[in-house]
Design a protein around this motif. Sequence first.
Motif, PDB file in Angstrom:
ATOM      1  N   GLY A  78      -6.154  20.741  35.712  1.00  0.00           N
ATOM      2  CA  GLY A  78      -6.389  19.574  34.904  1.00  0.00           C
ATOM      3  C   GLY A  78      -5.191  18.745  34.433  1.00  0.00           C
ATOM      4  N   THR A  79      -4.474  19.504  33.433  1.00  0.00           N
ATOM      5  CA  THR A  79      -3.375  18.826  32.522  1.00  0.00           C
ATOM      6  C   THR A  79      -2.481  18.356  33.593  1.00  0.00           C
ATOM      7  OG1 THR A  79      -3.700  20.111  30.944  1.00  0.00           O
ATOM      8  CG2 THR A  79      -1.766  18.971  30.775  1.00  0.00           C
TER       9      THR A  79
ATOM     10  N   LYS B 238     -17.944  20.089  32.887  1.00  0.00           N
ATOM     11  CA  LYS B 238     -17.038  21.106  32.165  1.00  0.00           C
ATOM     12  C   LYS B 238     -17.471  20.763  30.725  1.00  0.00           C
ATOM     13  CE  LYS B 238     -13.708  24.155  33.152  1.00  0.00           C
ATOM     14  NZ  LYS B 238     -12.297  23.719  32.616  1.00  0.00           N
TER      15      LYS B 238
ATOM     16  N   ARG C 222      -6.013  30.671  30.805  1.00  0.00           N
ATOM     17  CA  ARG C 222      -5.697  30.285  29.411  1.00  0.00           C
ATOM     18  C   ARG C 222      -6.454  30.993  28.627  1.00  0.00           C
ATOM     19  NH1 ARG C 222      -6.393  25.047  29.643  1.00  0.00           N
ATOM     20  NH2 ARG C 222      -3.900  24.554  29.311  1.00  0.00           N
TER      21      ARG C 222
ATOM     22  N   SER D 204      -6.782  17.677  25.148  1.00  0.00           N
ATOM     23  CA  SER D 204      -7.155  18.951  24.847  1.00  0.00           C
ATOM     24  C   SER D 204      -6.534  19.651  23.680  1.00  0.00           C
ATOM     25  CB  SER D 204      -6.698  19.798  26.134  1.00  0.00           C
ATOM     26  OG  SER D 204      -5.360  20.271  25.990  1.00  0.00           O
ATOM     27  N   PRO D 205      -7.407  20.746  23.082  1.00  0.00           N
ATOM     28  CA  PRO D 205      -6.762  21.173  21.925  1.00  0.00           C
ATOM     29  C   PRO D 205      -5.436  21.667  22.038  1.00  0.00           C
ATOM     30  CG  PRO D 205      -8.883  21.941  22.225  1.00  0.00           C
ATOM     31  CD  PRO D 205      -8.562  21.092  23.455  1.00  0.00           C
ATOM     32  N   SER D 206      -4.976  22.134  23.247  1.00  0.00           N
ATOM     33  CA  SER D 206      -3.773  22.901  23.638  1.00  0.00           C
ATOM     34  C   SER D 206      -2.575  21.685  23.813  1.00  0.00           C
ATOM     35  CB  SER D 206      -3.641  23.840  24.712  1.00  0.00           C
ATOM     36  OG  SER D 206      -4.255  23.225  25.872  1.00  0.00           O
TER      37      SER D 206
ATOM     38  N   GLU E 158      -9.376  18.194  37.825  1.00  0.00           N
ATOM     39  CA  GLU E 158     -10.339  17.777  36.587  1.00  0.00           C
ATOM     40  C   GLU E 158      -9.881  16.690  35.759  1.00  0.00           C
ATOM     41  OE1 GLU E 158     -11.841  21.138  33.850  1.00  0.00           O
ATOM     42  OE2 GLU E 158     -10.302  20.407  32.527  1.00  0.00           O
TER      43      GLU E 158
ATOM     44  N   SER F  35      -6.916  26.935  35.173  1.00  0.00           N
ATOM     45  CA  SER F  35      -5.955  26.676  34.150  1.00  0.00           C
ATOM     46  C   SER F  35      -4.460  27.107  34.383  1.00  0.00           C
ATOM     47  CB  SER F  35      -6.187  27.170  32.711  1.00  0.00           C
ATOM     48  OG  SER F  35      -7.470  26.908  32.448  1.00  0.00           O
ATOM     49  N   GLY F  36      -3.543  26.217  33.724  1.00  0.00           N
ATOM     50  CA  GLY F  36      -2.003  26.720  33.651  1.00  0.00           C
ATOM     51  C   GLY F  36      -1.258  26.239  35.062  1.00  0.00           C
TER      52      GLY F  36
ATOM     53  N   LEU G 201      -8.414  25.410  39.614  1.00  0.00           N
ATOM     54  CA  LEU G 201      -9.063  24.196  38.923  1.00  0.00           C
ATOM     55  C   LEU G 201      -7.983  23.875  38.071  1.00  0.00           C
ATOM     56  CD1 LEU G 201     -12.464  23.946  37.075  1.00  0.00           C
ATOM     57  CD2 LEU G 201     -10.380  23.092  35.996  1.00  0.00           C
TER      58      LEU G 201
ATOM     59  N   PHE H  72     -11.690  16.955  23.515  1.00  0.00           N
ATOM     60  CA  PHE H  72     -11.218  16.573  24.848  1.00  0.00           C
ATOM     61  C   PHE H  72     -11.481  15.059  25.314  1.00  0.00           C
ATOM     62  CE2 PHE H  72     -12.234  21.145  24.899  1.00  0.00           C
ATOM     63  CZ  PHE H  72     -11.281  21.500  25.519  1.00  0.00           C
TER      64      PHE H  72
ATOM     65  N   LEU I  40      -8.300  31.291  25.170  1.00  0.00           N
ATOM     66  CA  LEU I  40      -8.572  29.941  24.177  1.00  0.00           C
ATOM     67  C   LEU I  40      -8.541  30.175  22.848  1.00  0.00           C
ATOM     68  CD1 LEU I  40     -11.835  29.450  26.414  1.00  0.00           C
ATOM     69  CD2 LEU I  40      -9.794  28.402  26.834  1.00  0.00           C
TER      70      LEU I  40
ATOM     71  N   LYS J  86      -9.453  14.990  32.684  1.00  0.00           N
ATOM     72  CA  LYS J  86      -9.194  15.634  31.211  1.00  0.00           C
ATOM     73  C   LYS J  86      -8.272  14.738  30.617  1.00  0.00           C
ATOM     74  CE  LYS J  86      -7.408  20.059  29.474  1.00  0.00           C
ATOM     75  NZ  LYS J  86      -6.871  21.466  29.859  1.00  0.00           N
TER      76      LYS J  86
ATOM     77  N   ASN K 190     -10.323  32.318  33.354  1.00  0.00           N
ATOM     78  CA  ASN K 190      -9.351  31.201  32.790  1.00  0.00           C
ATOM     79  C   ASN K 190      -7.934  32.095  32.449  1.00  0.00           C
ATOM     80  OD1 ASN K 190      -8.374  29.171  31.400  1.00  0.00           O
ATOM     81  ND2 ASN K 190     -10.494  28.740  30.508  1.00  0.00           N
TER      82      ASN K 190
END
Length: 264
Positions: free
Chosen positions: A233-234, A112, A182, A56-58, A51, A211-212, A231, A91, A184, A53, A180
Amino acid sequence: MLKKIITEKRKEISKIKTKETINELKDRISTSDPPKDFKEALNGKFSIICEYKRASPSTGPISSKRLEESIKSFENGGATAISILTEKKFFNGDIKYLKTAKSITNLPILMKDFIIDEYQIFQARAYGASSILLIASICPNLETFINISKSLNMEPLIECENSLEIYKALENGAEIIGINNRNLSNFTIDFNKTRAFAPLIPNEKILVSESGVKRSEDVKMLREYGADAILIGTEVMKSKNPSDFIKDLLIAGTLTPKGGSPIE
Ligand SMILES: O=C(O)c1ccccc1NCC(=O)[C@H](O)[C@H](O)COP(=O)(O)O
């Protein structure tokens, strides 16, 4: 957080619709090439969806790498598909990234975003997406949205939070289910979500664990729980050497036999 995102999304969509009408999007779609087959790309092997990215909010800001650089490194690492976060405010994404991505890669592209309006499905396709994320808990009409997406030759990824959403998604023809890891609301990561829901997903469907993921051991664990794909991203965005990082994850996932025992 999800509520906040949706409120902003509503405002954004009502503005965009006046700038580019749904009929203009449909006209563009009618003269465009068919999208890459997302399901076929994921089918029959362990896959990694990488992803793009930027924030992100997190996590807050994640990376300012250019899209082109990231996509090249994802491809070199062996990613099966590219996910692009197009949501702007939280994002730092942009719908235009889809167009750029399509011009430089042959991999399928997942849009996404937080899809709450049919308009966004046409927008995704017109800008070059091969698939869209539908988050079951915020989707106003899952059956209709799945059908529109399929009618535009985009097999959607349906993100489910609980068993009821999984049954509903399957009943409405979902082929690709996302779990997911995570939460949310508080952003905690729990791989047990993949473990708990994997047995509800029939073998011929595709389970994407989202995630994660930070390391090969995570991939091994998710594969043992029954994931067909992950999937990420971070961590891939933060990585100094994304290609080697992806290669390591791919080896871990490919060498680990798929676990979980889907209910017949
Ligand atoms: O990532 C967030 O902080 C987030 C917050 C609120 C809603 C959605 C959010 N993320 C969307 C995703 O599903 C992830 O971007 C994707 O699964 C990749 O996760 P990661 O590898 O942990 O970045």
